[in-house]
Design a protein around this motif. Structure first.
Motif, PDB file in Angstrom:
ATOM      1  N   ALA A 111      13.321 -22.036  41.971  1.00 40.83           N
ATOM      2  CA  ALA A 111      14.993 -22.354  41.520  1.00 40.83           C
ATOM      3  C   ALA A 111      15.288 -21.208  43.214  1.00 40.83           C
ATOM      4  O   ALA A 111      15.181 -22.346  44.017  1.00 40.83           O
ATOM      5  CB  ALA A 111      15.654 -21.021  40.791  1.00 40.83           C
ATOM      6  N   MET A 112      14.398 -20.394  43.436  1.00 41.75           N
ATOM      7  CA  MET A 112      14.895 -19.835  45.319  1.00 41.75           C
ATOM      8  C   MET A 112      14.140 -21.069  45.893  1.00 41.75           C
ATOM      9  O   MET A 112      14.876 -21.086  46.919  1.00 41.75           O
ATOM     10  CB  MET A 112      14.151 -18.631  45.090  1.00 41.75           C
ATOM     11  N   LEU A 113      12.902 -21.453  46.124  1.00 41.09           N
ATOM     12  CA  LEU A 113      12.577 -22.315  46.420  1.00 41.09           C
ATOM     13  C   LEU A 113      13.155 -23.265  47.158  1.00 41.09           C
ATOM     14  O   LEU A 113      13.313 -24.110  48.278  1.00 41.09           O
ATOM     15  CB  LEU A 113      10.921 -23.333  46.471  1.00 41.09           C
ATOM     16  N   GLY A 114      13.927 -24.206  45.702  1.00 38.35           N
ATOM     17  CA  GLY A 114      14.732 -25.254  45.610  1.00 38.35           C
ATOM     18  C   GLY A 114      16.210 -25.515  46.111  1.00 38.35           C
ATOM     19  O   GLY A 114      16.618 -26.243  46.954  1.00 38.35           O
ATOM     20  N   GLN A 115      16.786 -23.658  45.769  1.00 40.60           N
ATOM     21  CA  GLN A 115      18.224 -24.258  46.158  1.00 40.60           C
ATOM     22  C   GLN A 115      19.434 -23.333  46.758  1.00 40.60           C
ATOM     23  O   GLN A 115      20.020 -23.027  47.476  1.00 40.60           O
ATOM     24  CB  GLN A 115      18.972 -23.565  44.700  1.00 40.60           C
ATOM     25  N   LYS A 116      18.360 -22.649  47.574  1.00 43.04           N
ATOM     26  CA  LYS A 116      18.146 -21.057  48.251  1.00 43.04           C
ATOM     27  C   LYS A 116      18.427 -21.586  49.754  1.00 43.04           C
ATOM     28  O   LYS A 116      17.532 -21.276  50.055  1.00 43.04           O
ATOM     29  CB  LYS A 116      17.779 -19.928  47.922  1.00 43.04           C
ATOM     30  N   SER A 117      19.451 -21.089  50.844  1.00 47.38           N
ATOM     31  CA  SER A 117      19.265 -20.664  52.543  1.00 47.38           C
ATOM     32  C   SER A 117      17.981 -19.830  52.196  1.00 47.38           C
ATOM     33  O   SER A 117      17.439 -18.879  51.618  1.00 47.38           O
ATOM     34  CB  SER A 117      20.150 -20.531  52.849  1.00 47.38           C
ATOM     35  N   ALA A 118      17.684 -19.221  53.814  1.00 41.46           N
ATOM     36  CA  ALA A 118      17.048 -18.913  54.715  1.00 41.46           C
ATOM     37  C   ALA A 118      16.928 -17.466  54.123  1.00 41.46           C
ATOM     38  O   ALA A 118      16.208 -16.817  53.564  1.00 41.46           O
ATOM     39  CB  ALA A 118      16.634 -19.432  55.276  1.00 41.46           C
ATOM     40  N   ALA A 119      18.162 -17.270  53.988  1.00 40.46           N
ATOM     41  CA  ALA A 119      18.542 -16.032  53.656  1.00 40.46           C
ATOM     42  C   ALA A 119      18.634 -14.759  52.864  1.00 40.46           C
ATOM     43  O   ALA A 119      18.606 -14.142  52.754  1.00 40.46           O
ATOM     44  CB  ALA A 119      19.803 -15.595  54.693  1.00 40.46           C
ATOM     45  N   GLU A 120      19.455 -16.067  51.724  1.00 38.29           N
ATOM     46  CA  GLU A 120      18.749 -15.955  49.959  1.00 38.29           C
ATOM     47  C   GLU A 120      17.470 -15.711  49.456  1.00 38.29           C
ATOM     48  O   GLU A 120      17.327 -15.063  49.099  1.00 38.29           O
ATOM     49  CB  GLU A 120      19.902 -16.644  49.612  1.00 38.29           C
ATOM     50  N   ARG A 121      16.368 -16.522  49.878  1.00 37.69           N
ATOM     51  CA  ARG A 121      15.453 -16.648  49.529  1.00 37.69           C
ATOM     52  C   ARG A 121      14.573 -15.173  50.241  1.00 37.69           C
ATOM     53  O   ARG A 121      13.701 -14.620  49.421  1.00 37.69           O
ATOM     54  CB  ARG A 121      15.128 -17.640  50.783  1.00 37.69           C
TER      55      ARG A 121
END
Length: 189
Positions: A111-121
């Motif tokens: 979910a992190m890899l597929g949906q989040k921005s660079a800062a969120e990751r």
């Protein structure tokens, strides 16, 4: 039945096994941390998990291993025969619980890899490392290089470095040691 458990020690950055090695031995982390990763044909690496104290490194009981494992820190592993472990009720229950935990972490990672921005990751990664390596929430000891962090988060090393620099300049992330940080503010913003 008593299962023979053999301790094995690995220095930081030492390979534990390679894709294609024979499975059949279960490895449990007694102390330290291990990173699990794949290497693509073009040489890129994707880190898929960080395995910590008390956890199994893999769940392949026969055939060949399909991934690589490397000691992220100085690490001691307990090695046991997969056949013996599967025939022991307590070990079988432990293996099942470990599989459930790994599946939950892998879903979170996808979910992190597929949906989040660079800062969120990167923010989620820092919180994950704090949780996985048993440091107080907000205090982070990073045994990983920026390239390894990029390989886990699916970002470039430049993006990881730029975010670290921005967050430390803005005092959202405070350097407290050579590889230690404290989260002081909202990172993903």
């Amino acid at each position: 039945m008593t299962i023979k458990e053999t301790p094995r020690r690995f220095a930081k950055d030492a390979p534990i096994y390679f894709a294609g090695d024979a499975a059949g031995r279960l490895l449990k982390v007694a102390c330290g941390a291990v990173m699990i990763f794949h290497i693509y044909d073009d040489g890129r690496r994707q880190i898929v998990d960080i395995v910590t104290e008390g956890e199994l490194v893999h769940f392949q009981f026969d055939g060949e291993l399909d991934h690589y494992a490397e000691a992220l820190t100085q690490t001691t592993l307990i090695e046991a025969s997969a056949d013996a472990a599967l025939s022991d009720q307590a070990w079988a229950e432990f293996i099942f619980a470990q599989m459930r935990g790994r599946l939950q972490r892998e879903r979170r990672h996808i979910a992190m890899l597929g949906q989040k921005s660079a800062a969120e990751r990167l923010a989620e990664f820092l919180i994950l490392v704090s949780e996985r390596l048993s440091t107080p929430l907000g205090d982070i000891e990073l045994p990983m290089t920026r390239q390894q962090i990029a390989d886990y988060t699916g970002l470039t090393i430049e993006t990881v470095s730029r975010l670290f620099s921005r967050w430390t300049r803005e005092r959202r992330l405070v350097v407290t040691g050579k590889r230690t940080y404290r989260i002081e503010g909202e990172l993903a913003a």
